[in-house]
Design a protein around this motif. Structure first.
Motif, PDB file in Angstrom:
ATOM      1  N   GLN A 170      41.754  29.240  35.899  1.00 47.17           N
ATOM      2  CA  GLN A 170      41.702  29.387  37.353  1.00 47.17           C
ATOM      3  C   GLN A 170      41.284  30.813  37.672  1.00 47.17           C
ATOM      4  OE1 GLN A 170      45.347  29.014  39.626  1.00 47.17           O
ATOM      5  NE2 GLN A 170      44.245  28.720  41.551  1.00 47.17           N
ATOM      6  N   GLU A 171      40.090  30.956  38.205  1.00 48.20           N
ATOM      7  CA  GLU A 171      39.565  32.271  38.558  1.00 48.20           C
ATOM      8  C   GLU A 171      39.079  32.229  40.003  1.00 48.20           C
ATOM      9  OE1 GLU A 171      39.871  34.691  36.504  1.00 48.20           O
ATOM     10  OE2 GLU A 171      40.376  33.570  34.681  1.00 48.20           O
ATOM     11  N   LEU A 172      39.195  33.360  40.674  1.00 50.28           N
ATOM     12  CA  LEU A 172      38.780  33.436  42.068  1.00 50.28           C
ATOM     13  C   LEU A 172      37.320  33.052  42.259  1.00 50.28           C
ATOM     14  CD1 LEU A 172      40.502  36.731  43.280  1.00 50.28           C
ATOM     15  CD2 LEU A 172      40.996  34.414  44.061  1.00 50.28           C
ATOM     16  N   GLU A 173      36.494  33.346  41.269  1.00 47.92           N
ATOM     17  CA  GLU A 173      35.056  33.113  41.388  1.00 47.92           C
ATOM     18  C   GLU A 173      34.693  31.638  41.320  1.00 47.92           C
ATOM     19  OE1 GLU A 173      36.500  35.313  39.327  1.00 47.92           O
ATOM     20  OE2 GLU A 173      36.057  37.084  40.581  1.00 47.92           O
ATOM     21  N   LYS A 174      35.651  30.775  40.970  1.00 49.92           N
ATOM     22  CA  LYS A 174      35.367  29.342  40.891  1.00 49.92           C
ATOM     23  C   LYS A 174      35.448  28.719  42.293  1.00 49.92           C
ATOM     24  CE  LYS A 174      36.528  28.206  36.120  1.00 49.92           C
ATOM     25  NZ  LYS A 174      37.317  27.326  35.232  1.00 49.92           N
ATOM     26  N   ILE A 175      34.446  29.007  43.098  1.00 46.97           N
ATOM     27  CA  ILE A 175      34.375  28.469  44.448  1.00 46.97           C
ATOM     28  C   ILE A 175      32.988  27.866  44.667  1.00 46.97           C
ATOM     29  CG2 ILE A 175      36.112  30.028  45.392  1.00 46.97           C
ATOM     30  CD1 ILE A 175      33.907  31.778  46.471  1.00 46.97           C
ATOM     31  N   PRO A 176      32.847  26.977  45.636  1.00 44.62           N
ATOM     32  CA  PRO A 176      31.562  26.306  45.850  1.00 44.62           C
ATOM     33  C   PRO A 176      30.453  27.288  46.228  1.00 44.62           C
ATOM     34  CG  PRO A 176      33.332  25.166  47.009  1.00 44.62           C
ATOM     35  CD  PRO A 176      33.896  26.456  46.528  1.00 44.62           C
ATOM     36  N   ALA A 177      29.229  26.883  45.932  1.00 47.64           N
ATOM     37  CA  ALA A 177      28.058  27.684  46.297  1.00 47.64           C
ATOM     38  C   ALA A 177      28.043  27.912  47.805  1.00 47.64           C
ATOM     39  CB  ALA A 177      26.780  26.977  45.853  1.00 47.64           C
ATOM     40  N   GLY A 178      27.637  29.092  48.201  1.00 47.34           N
ATOM     41  CA  GLY A 178      27.563  29.411  49.617  1.00 47.34           C
ATOM     42  C   GLY A 178      28.773  30.152  50.142  1.00 47.34           C
ATOM     43  N   PHE A 179      29.816  30.286  49.309  1.00 43.41           N
ATOM     44  CA  PHE A 179      31.021  31.013  49.720  1.00 43.41           C
ATOM     45  C   PHE A 179      31.194  32.248  48.842  1.00 43.41           C
ATOM     46  CE2 PHE A 179      31.797  26.672  51.086  1.00 43.41           C
ATOM     47  CZ  PHE A 179      32.268  26.861  52.379  1.00 43.41           C
ATOM     48  N   GLN A 180      31.901  33.221  49.363  1.00 42.39           N
ATOM     49  CA  GLN A 180      32.171  34.445  48.618  1.00 42.39           C
ATOM     50  C   GLN A 180      33.664  34.735  48.622  1.00 42.39           C
ATOM     51  OE1 GLN A 180      29.723  37.455  50.516  1.00 42.39           O
ATOM     52  NE2 GLN A 180      28.122  37.193  48.978  1.00 42.39           N
ATOM     53  N   VAL A 181      34.140  35.342  47.537  1.00 41.29           N
ATOM     54  CA  VAL A 181      35.529  35.792  47.471  1.00 41.29           C
ATOM     55  C   VAL A 181      35.671  36.996  48.401  1.00 41.29           C
ATOM     56  CG1 VAL A 181      37.353  36.705  45.997  1.00 41.29           C
ATOM     57  CG2 VAL A 181      35.740  35.005  45.079  1.00 41.29           C
ATOM     58  N   PRO A 182      36.660  36.996  49.307  1.00 38.93           N
ATOM     59  CA  PRO A 182      36.841  38.142  50.203  1.00 38.93           C
ATOM     60  C   PRO A 182      37.006  39.443  49.417  1.00 38.93           C
ATOM     61  CG  PRO A 182      38.190  36.310  50.922  1.00 38.93           C
ATOM     62  CD  PRO A 182      37.629  35.921  49.584  1.00 38.93           C
ATOM     63  N   GLU A 183      36.344  40.477  49.857  1.00 43.47           N
ATOM     64  CA  GLU A 183      36.421  41.765  49.169  1.00 43.47           C
ATOM     65  C   GLU A 183      37.869  42.241  49.135  1.00 43.47           C
ATOM     66  OE1 GLU A 183      34.465  46.268  49.384  1.00 43.47           O
ATOM     67  OE2 GLU A 183      33.826  44.693  50.789  1.00 43.47           O
TER      68      GLU A 183
END
Length: 304
Positions: A80-93
């Protein structure tokens, strides 16, 4: 029907314990809570485990837990990593907090293709819970609805004297099907009663001690994965922007959404056992005492 797999949520273990190698044993033989969970799962019939962990903890996790467990049961790892999100989204800085238990299960979508149960790594659920969820998963399949299950505990059997807890408060119909689940993130035990607050203590509401609560032990068909995928996108669009550092996609919240849409039924399997865990350091003494009593009753051997 494929045999159920046991999915264990362990991505938060390092942060809660201050390092995996500092996990405290709960008996003189050096067993930790997860060892008792595996023992009970094996007895119930489970033959495979999927551990959800952080990639950064992989070496320490395998050394402390995984290598020992893999001698008894088939083990697979998901990260489980923060970067595992759908295309088009970004992890909040600046975000470091994981996206929650719903996201954790979603990270398993490439390794699960049949029924599975979900537990927390550092909670003791009791033998009955594993047998109940295994029996359900091996005797139910999706039909006009998704057929899910959860093990419910009485609130009084899940509280600590040492601080507040978060619990999913459940409502069920006369047939034992879940109708609503409401996450209460700050519940305190006060004598023989329990109260919760939603405004940082400005006001308190009493909760009946016999209320049924979710302790995050669930049984699902693989259909939950596509529902989590849809729900997580909605979370990223609608909830994360309001609280970018702390908002989480909780598994009980996701199940609640699916219920409200009429897509699933969730059978509540009421546990006869007492849940316990080390939410606070001060809880350890009670856990050690409880494990010793269970051994004296013959539920567990000294060595296993």
């Amino acid at each position: 029907m494929k045999k159920p797999v046991l999915v264990i949520l362990a991505a938060g273990m390092g942060s809660r314990y201050g390092g995996l190698k500092q996990i405290d044993p709960v008996d003189e033989q050096g067993h930790i809570i997860i060892d008792f969970s595996i023992y009970d799962a094996l007895e119930a019939g489970f033959e495979k485990i999927v551990f959800i962990i952080k990639k950064a903890n992989e070496a320490a996790f395998k050394e402390s837990i995984g290598d020992r467990v893999s001698e008894k049961i088939q083990v697979e790892y998901v990260y489980q990593e923060l970067e595992k999100i759908p295309a088009g989204f970004q992890v909040p800085e600046g975000r470091v907090k994981p996206f929650g238990t719903g996201h954790a299960i979603l990270c398993c979508r490439d390794v699960l293709d049949g029924p599975f149960a979900v537990i927390n790594a550092d909670d003791y659920y009791g033998k009955h819970a594993y047998q109940a969820i295994y029996d359900y998963l091996t005797s139910h399949q999706d039909d006009e609805k998704y057929r899910y299950a959860m093990v419910g505990y009485e609130l009084k059997n899940t509280l600590t004297e040492n601080g507040h807890v978060a619990r999913g408060i459940c409502e069920a119909d006369e047939e034992g099907f879940l109708t609503e689940i409401c996450e209460r993130t700050h519940i305190e035990k006060r004598g023989e009663t329990a109260v919760y607050t939603e405004d940082d203590g400005a006001s308190w509401t009493e909760i009946p001690m016999d209320s049924v609560v979710s302790m995050n032990i669930w049984g699902f068909s693989e259909s939950i994965l596509k529902e989590l995928e849809t729900g997580f996108v909605k979370f990223l669009k609608e909830e994360l922007p309001d609280n970018p550092m702390k908002a989480e996609y909780y598994l009980p919240m996701a199940v609640g959404d699916i219920l409200r849409e009429g897509k699933a039924s969730v059978q509540v399997l009421n546990s006869r056992d007492k849940w316990f865990g080390v939410t606070y350091k001060e809880d350890k003494e009670q856990v050690v005492k409880a494990i010793a009593e269970l051994k004296q009753q013959g539920q567990y051997p000294e060595e296993f």
